[in-house]
Scaffold this active site. Structure first.
Site, PDB file in Angstrom:
ATOM      1  N   SER A 139       0.837  -1.192   0.000  1.00 63.19           N
ATOM      2  CA  SER A 139       0.000   0.000   0.000  1.00 63.19           C
ATOM      3  C   SER A 139       0.871   1.242   0.000  1.00 63.19           C
ATOM      4  CB  SER A 139      -0.895   0.014   1.240  1.00 63.19           C
ATOM      5  OG  SER A 139      -1.594   1.243   1.354  1.00 63.19           O
ATOM      6  N   TYR A 152      -1.912  -0.329  10.522  1.00 65.22           N
ATOM      7  CA  TYR A 152      -1.953  -0.630   9.093  1.00 65.22           C
ATOM      8  C   TYR A 152      -0.672  -0.168   8.397  1.00 65.22           C
ATOM      9  CZ  TYR A 152      -3.645  -0.973   4.318  1.00 65.22           C
ATOM     10  OH  TYR A 152      -3.787  -1.306   2.987  1.00 65.22           O
TER      11      TYR A 152
END
Length: 282
Positions: A139, A152
């Site tokens: 990501s 995250y």
């Protein structure tokens, strides 16, 4: 090196990006191992390509379960051309909250350990054959920490470094390791976000771009490209300026809050909703 992508393993295949990749691969005639947690979705995908799929529902962080999945798939269809470690979860995190430590742990288990457990059974067979693709869905969030999203960002930042290490280890064996870094995808995992999501992308478009990149043997892919440029520009700012800019944005919902998505296996520790296998960035 050009890769045929006629035999694929895709984790997180039940929604968002994973489902779109599975549908695109099946439409091209590929054999696909569908790894996810929603049986109804797996059934619908498999029904579209009878004889070219097998369905598996392991916890991706369980090494023994992933080894069993890999052994069964290879016994049926042989060593895959590509393994796409796409399963992952996202959610807000607050270090001040004791219950969120369970969220951090589970996110690392799925987003980071789960990728290694997914790849592990296939490395030796691919090395013996002298070819293959291992793709990890990281990501843009792994490039820099963001307020309220530490778990995250840590999991995806760690994944980027792991994939770098693996690439160096396997390059001489003819195995391509690809780091895919999406920005925001229009899926369930971003539906509850209240902050700006520049470059919001449809999962179907992202899936096509990823499969094309893997077939071409690319080692890095950022989606969409302009989000990578924006990330690079923001990275040039002094940390204090960058932090001040991000602090003005709403936080990502934590487990149990309105708009939060489920974290499979978290249970009551994080007051999470019921598990879902949807996967998207970020």
């Amino acid at each position: 090196m050009v890769h045929p992508l006629a035999n694929l393993v895709i984790t997180g295949a039940c929604g968002g990006l994973g489902r779109a990749m599975a549908q695109a691969a099946l439409a091209r005639g590929a054999r696909v191992a569908l790894v996810g947690l929603d049986r109804s979705v797996l059934d619908s995908l498999a029904a579209a390509a009878p004889g070219r799929c097998a369905m598996y529902m392991p916890d991706v962080s369980d090494g023994a379960a992933m080894q069993a999945m890999a052994a069964d798939w290879m016994a049926r269809f042989g060593v895959p051309d590509a393994v796409i470690a796409n399963a992952g979860v996202a959610g807000g995190f607050d270090t001040a909250e004791a219950s969120d430590l369970a969220v951090f742990k589970r996110m690392l288990e799925i987003n980071l350990l789960g990728v290694a457990a997914t790849f592990q059974p296939f490395v030796k067979p691919m090395r013996e054959r002298g070819s293959g693709v291992l793709a990890g869905i990281a990501s843009i969030a792994g490039r820099r920490g963001m307020p309220g999203n530490g778990a995250y960002c840590a999991s995806k930042g760690g994944l980027i470094r792991y994939l770098q290490s693996l690439r160096a280890e396997l390059r001489a064996a003819g195995i391509t390791v690809c780091t895919v870094s999406p920005g925001y995808l229009r899926t369930q995992l971003t539906a509850g976000n209240k902050f700006a999501m520049p470059g919001l992308m449809a999962p179907e478009a992202a899936a096509e771009a990823i499969l094309r990149a893997l077939a071409e043997g690319r080692e890095q892919l950022v989606l969409p490209r302009r989000v990578g440029w924006l990330s690079n520009l923001l990275g040039l700012l002094p940390d204090a300026w960058h932090d001040a800019l991000l602090l003005r944005q709403p936080r990502k919902p934590r487990a149990g809050e309105a708009g939060a998505t489920a974290i499979p296996g978290l249970g009551a520790a994080g007051a999470a909703p019921q598990p879902s296998s949807d996967k998207a960035a970020r």
